[in-house]
Write a protein that holds these residues in place. Sequence first.
Motif, mmCIF file in Angstrom:
data_model
loop_
_atom_site.group_PDB
_atom_site.id
_atom_site.type_symbol
_atom_site.label_atom_id
_atom_site.label_comp_id
_atom_site.label_asym_id
_atom_site.label_seq_id
_atom_site.Cartn_x
_atom_site.Cartn_y
_atom_site.Cartn_z
ATOM 1 N N GLN A 125 -12.659 4.738 -5.730
ATOM 2 C CA GLN A 125 -11.333 5.340 -5.799
ATOM 3 C C GLN A 125 -11.009 6.088 -4.511
ATOM 4 O OE1 GLN A 125 -9.827 6.989 -9.312
ATOM 5 N NE2 GLN A 125 -9.148 8.891 -8.384
ATOM 6 N N PHE A 146 -5.017 3.523 1.315
ATOM 7 C CA PHE A 146 -3.575 3.511 1.076
ATOM 8 C C PHE A 146 -2.892 4.617 1.853
ATOM 9 C CE2 PHE A 146 -3.677 1.267 -3.307
ATOM 10 C CZ PHE A 146 -4.121 0.133 -2.658
ATOM 11 N N MET A 190 8.810 11.146 2.216
ATOM 12 C CA MET A 190 8.688 9.755 2.660
ATOM 13 C C MET A 190 9.902 8.893 2.329
ATOM 14 S SD MET A 190 4.747 8.680 2.114
ATOM 15 C CE MET A 190 4.887 7.049 2.825
ATOM 16 N N LEU A 249 -2.613 3.485 5.444
ATOM 17 C CA LEU A 249 -1.579 2.458 5.627
ATOM 18 C C LEU A 249 -0.186 3.079 5.529
ATOM 19 C CD1 LEU A 249 -3.110 -0.560 3.687
ATOM 20 C CD2 LEU A 249 -2.885 -0.264 6.137
ATOM 21 N N SER A 250 -0.015 4.036 4.599
ATOM 22 C CA SER A 250 1.290 4.691 4.487
ATOM 23 C C SER A 250 1.604 5.486 5.738
ATOM 24 C CB SER A 250 1.313 5.638 3.294
ATOM 25 O OG SER A 250 0.943 4.967 2.144
ATOM 26 N N ILE A 259 -0.031 7.769 -6.003
ATOM 27 C CA ILE A 259 -1.071 8.620 -5.423
ATOM 28 C C ILE A 259 -0.494 9.913 -4.845
ATOM 29 C CG2 ILE A 259 -2.942 8.733 -3.743
ATOM 30 C CD1 ILE A 259 -3.052 5.645 -3.962
ATOM 31 N N ILE A 311 2.458 1.723 -3.453
ATOM 32 C CA ILE A 311 1.502 2.251 -4.437
ATOM 33 C C ILE A 311 1.215 3.721 -4.145
ATOM 34 C CG2 ILE A 311 -0.887 2.099 -5.244
ATOM 35 C CD1 ILE A 311 -0.730 -0.908 -4.740
ATOM 36 N N TYR A 312 1.051 4.019 -2.860
ATOM 37 C CA TYR A 312 0.774 5.405 -2.480
ATOM 38 C C TYR A 312 1.918 6.316 -2.924
ATOM 39 C CZ TYR A 312 -0.346 9.447 0.365
ATOM 40 O OH TYR A 312 -0.638 10.717 0.783
ATOM 41 N N PHE A 359 -7.949 5.094 -2.160
ATOM 42 C CA PHE A 359 -6.850 6.042 -1.939
ATOM 43 C C PHE A 359 -6.698 6.379 -0.466
ATOM 44 C CE2 PHE A 359 -6.123 8.116 -6.339
ATOM 45 C CZ PHE A 359 -5.986 6.857 -6.883
ATOM 46 N N VAL A 387 2.879 3.234 8.377
ATOM 47 C CA VAL A 387 4.305 2.899 8.245
ATOM 48 C C VAL A 387 5.169 4.023 8.816
ATOM 49 C CG1 VAL A 387 6.164 2.533 6.596
ATOM 50 C CG2 VAL A 387 3.997 1.374 6.280
ATOM 51 N N VAL A 388 4.848 5.260 8.432
ATOM 52 C CA VAL A 388 5.630 6.382 8.940
ATOM 53 C C VAL A 388 5.461 6.496 10.454
ATOM 54 C CG1 VAL A 388 5.931 8.869 8.826
ATOM 55 C CG2 VAL A 388 5.502 7.576 6.747
ATOM 56 N N ARG A 425 -17.767 4.429 -9.138
ATOM 57 C CA ARG A 425 -16.333 4.289 -9.418
ATOM 58 C C ARG A 425 -15.522 5.280 -8.627
ATOM 59 N NH1 ARG A 425 -15.369 4.533 -15.719
ATOM 60 N NH2 ARG A 425 -14.293 6.316 -14.855
ATOM 61 N N GLN A 426 -16.026 6.526 -8.629
ATOM 62 C CA GLN A 426 -15.283 7.558 -7.892
ATOM 63 C C GLN A 426 -15.221 7.216 -6.410
ATOM 64 O OE1 GLN A 426 -13.835 8.769 -10.638
ATOM 65 N NE2 GLN A 426 -13.462 10.499 -9.303
ATOM 66 N N ILE A 434 8.856 -2.119 0.381
ATOM 67 C CA ILE A 434 8.426 -0.833 -0.170
ATOM 68 C C ILE A 434 9.328 -0.410 -1.326
ATOM 69 C CG2 ILE A 434 8.135 1.627 0.309
ATOM 70 C CD1 ILE A 434 7.355 0.840 3.164
ATOM 71 N N ASN A 463 -10.710 5.395 -14.375
ATOM 72 C CA ASN A 463 -10.148 6.401 -13.466
ATOM 73 C C ASN A 463 -8.831 5.896 -12.899
ATOM 74 O OD1 ASN A 463 -10.795 4.665 -11.444
ATOM 75 N ND2 ASN A 463 -12.565 5.809 -10.713
ATOM 76 N N LYS A 464 -8.244 6.710 -12.013
ATOM 77 C CA LYS A 464 -6.903 6.414 -11.566
ATOM 78 C C LYS A 464 -6.824 5.079 -10.818
ATOM 79 C CE LYS A 464 -3.102 9.282 -10.222
ATOM 80 N NZ LYS A 464 -2.624 10.317 -9.344
ATOM 81 N N TRP A 465 -7.830 4.846 -9.969
ATOM 82 C CA TRP A 465 -7.818 3.615 -9.177
ATOM 83 C C TRP A 465 -7.961 2.391 -10.069
ATOM 84 C CZ3 TRP A 465 -6.370 0.560 -5.781
ATOM 85 C CH2 TRP A 465 -7.118 -0.541 -5.370
ATOM 86 N N GLN A 466 -8.845 2.483 -11.073
ATOM 87 C CA GLN A 466 -8.982 1.353 -11.996
ATOM 88 C C GLN A 466 -7.674 1.104 -12.740
ATOM 89 O OE1 GLN A 466 -12.460 2.943 -13.937
ATOM 90 N NE2 GLN A 466 -13.669 1.157 -13.325
ATOM 91 N N ILE A 472 -4.751 1.751 -11.615
ATOM 92 C CA ILE A 472 -3.787 1.134 -10.685
ATOM 93 C C ILE A 472 -4.061 -0.359 -10.550
ATOM 94 C CG2 ILE A 472 -3.085 1.003 -8.263
ATOM 95 C CD1 ILE A 472 -3.417 4.030 -8.127
ATOM 96 N N ALA A 483 0.838 -1.200 0.000
ATOM 97 C CA ALA A 483 0.000 0.000 0.000
ATOM 98 C C ALA A 483 0.875 1.252 0.000
ATOM 99 C CB ALA A 483 -0.914 -0.006 1.220
ATOM 100 N N THR A 484 1.925 1.232 0.832
ATOM 101 C CA THR A 484 2.819 2.387 0.889
ATOM 102 C C THR A 484 3.511 2.599 -0.449
ATOM 103 O OG1 THR A 484 3.202 1.793 3.187
ATOM 104 C CG2 THR A 484 4.658 3.454 2.249
#
Lengths: 402, 292
Positions: free
Chosen positions: B15, B22, A216, B25-26, A207, A202-203, B19, B29-30, B11-12, A271, A295-298, A300, A199-200
């Motif tokens: 997303q 994610f 990061m 989750l990021s 993203i 991909i982010y 997002f 980690v930090v 869909r939106q 990572i 869209n962006k998520w699709q 990805i 996840a990190t």
Amino acid sequence: MRRFFKKLFEKIIEGILFLSSTVTSLAIVLIVIFLFREGFALFGRSPVEEGFVIAVNNKNPVSEIKASQIKDIFDGKITSWKELGGNIEDIVLFRTDDISNYFSEEELGENLEHVPAKISELINKTPGIIAFIPEKFTENDFAGKIITTDKITAGKFLAEKQWYPTAQPAAQFGALPLILGTLWVSFAAILFALPLGLATAIYMAEIANEKTRRVMKPLIELLAGIPSVVYGFFGLIVIVPLIQKVFNLPVGETGLAGSIVLGIMALPTIITISEDAIRTTPLSMKEASLALGANKWQTIHRVIIPYAISGITAAAILGIGRAVGETMAALMVTGNAAVIPHGLLQPLRTIPATIAAELGEAPQQGLHFKALFALGCILFLMTLGINLLVEYISSKRKNISR
Amino acid sequence: MKTDRKLHLARQRKQVIAFNLFRILSITVVAILFIILSFIIFNGIKVISWEFLTAMPKEGMTKGGIFPAIVGTLCLISGSMLFAGPVGVLSAIYINEYTRDGVLKRFIKLMTNNLAGIPSIVFGLFGMSLFVNTLGFGDSIIAGSFTLGLLTLPVVIRTTEESLKSVPDSFRHGSYALGGTKLQTIRKVVLPIAFPNIITGLILSIGRVSGETAPILFTVAAYFLPKLPHSIFDQVMALPYHLYVISTSGTNITESRPMAYGTALVLIAIVLIVNISANGLRKYFGNKVKMN
């Protein structure tokens, strides 16, 4: 003439550079030689301590006892010769030190010079005896019968479940609990680290904006830079008591504590490598997907992740490799119990932790010392396999992208 | 039309959910990193004093300082870098400048990668077997330095290689066109440009060396040795091993806990300094190159 020397000089420098580049290969060859020479010396040996023998009464029909049975006999779990295929006769245990229970000091002589003869006499008159005595006592006119034991083999080393390397009279070298312990902890670590790390990645790759990424990246590097012993220390003081409290356990040093700490330690590997893999997705593919109205998520999860999947697999495998080889953190938080693990909420023990904990106390050139090197060989082969697998995956990937 | 819009909204929504997941989750980690760092910094800072850094350990390592461990770690850092630095840089120069793409290059790279993948405890076993026993160095700085040096060699090679690769080929061609030989090109053109990045790589490997415990367990580290080494054949204490000892098997674990926090902080500080200075160097020289 000057030109000749100049050319010679360049050749010499090139030679030196070439020699330096052979150091890594040389190191691997030497590691293999030294590790395997010492480790393989374990096999074909008798598990009975060197310089000692196990003897029984001459009339005893039993002439061969397995190493695991010897341990059970001296632990008092086997008490009759019948269980070993002999007569109905109780087993009488005898170690050299017990001699004073049978004979007075005068009988043994001022400098204990009569001890061998007396032991021989004792063995001769006690039908049920099993004696663990120095080999040199059996050299002249020995009345007993020396028992043979099965030799340590590679198969038994890998498959047996008992790890009692210092057991007397016969040490037990069954590496299975350690191998399973290592695998359990490592896989559990990845189970927890992979979602978080992926996840990190991909982010960071798709993203986050450039600024967040730039903050990061060094933080992830820092996570990779923290020494393993500090992770172990943190695990010992924070995670171990936490687990003990949450699950109400007698001890907090468990496989779970180990996998959490090793999981955190594997995060940077996962990572960075999966982020690199995600970044190699060609822009044209992303743009094609977006142009089709995705869209962006699709994009990805339908385009980028499938494209990068082999790189992500490599990242996961390398993460496992990191966890498999990790020593100090595993040593400090897993509780170090050499038993076959049945769950993560109990102490277990990994191969590297075993080597680190026991090598200092194992007498050099003894069986235990060699057994630890044999463990080192297993570890080496495991990580070599992992590396070659990753190498294979990434070479395949290059072919596809061509 | 309406269903299209609904689909689009669904869909939106997906997303946004993905997002945000994610992102969380990021942040986790930090957050893990900051929890570990702040835990050690806040607990350790109370212990750090001039005395802690410069005194010998006392009373079963529950009082006094960690001076011999700091000196020991410094010895090991310099020893291992003296070995891995030149060998690593020279070997990377050979790989990048002299070999063509082919079997030899691939072989050397494969070996380097595999060496990097070998667990540190295996290096410990090997170092003990070769340097301590076979070569007869005993538990000593030199045995530990060679072991740590071998361990960090792949890191040095890899970072140096990257720095050499970042030098554009046009620079090399320009030098050749002026009649420069291969060696002259490397010395006068390639190395000066790659130098800052090479140094950055070396600094980063110092961070790695200073924290490794498993390879020094059986090659150099002393459990308790309240004096400084006199030669490279002496044993030393080292920070990471010292932390391990006082947090698990010291004579009095609870009383030596503050000492453990302090030692952990010193270790973390080394890593922080190494990382920050490496990043600073990277930024500084990165800008400079761009300006030219």
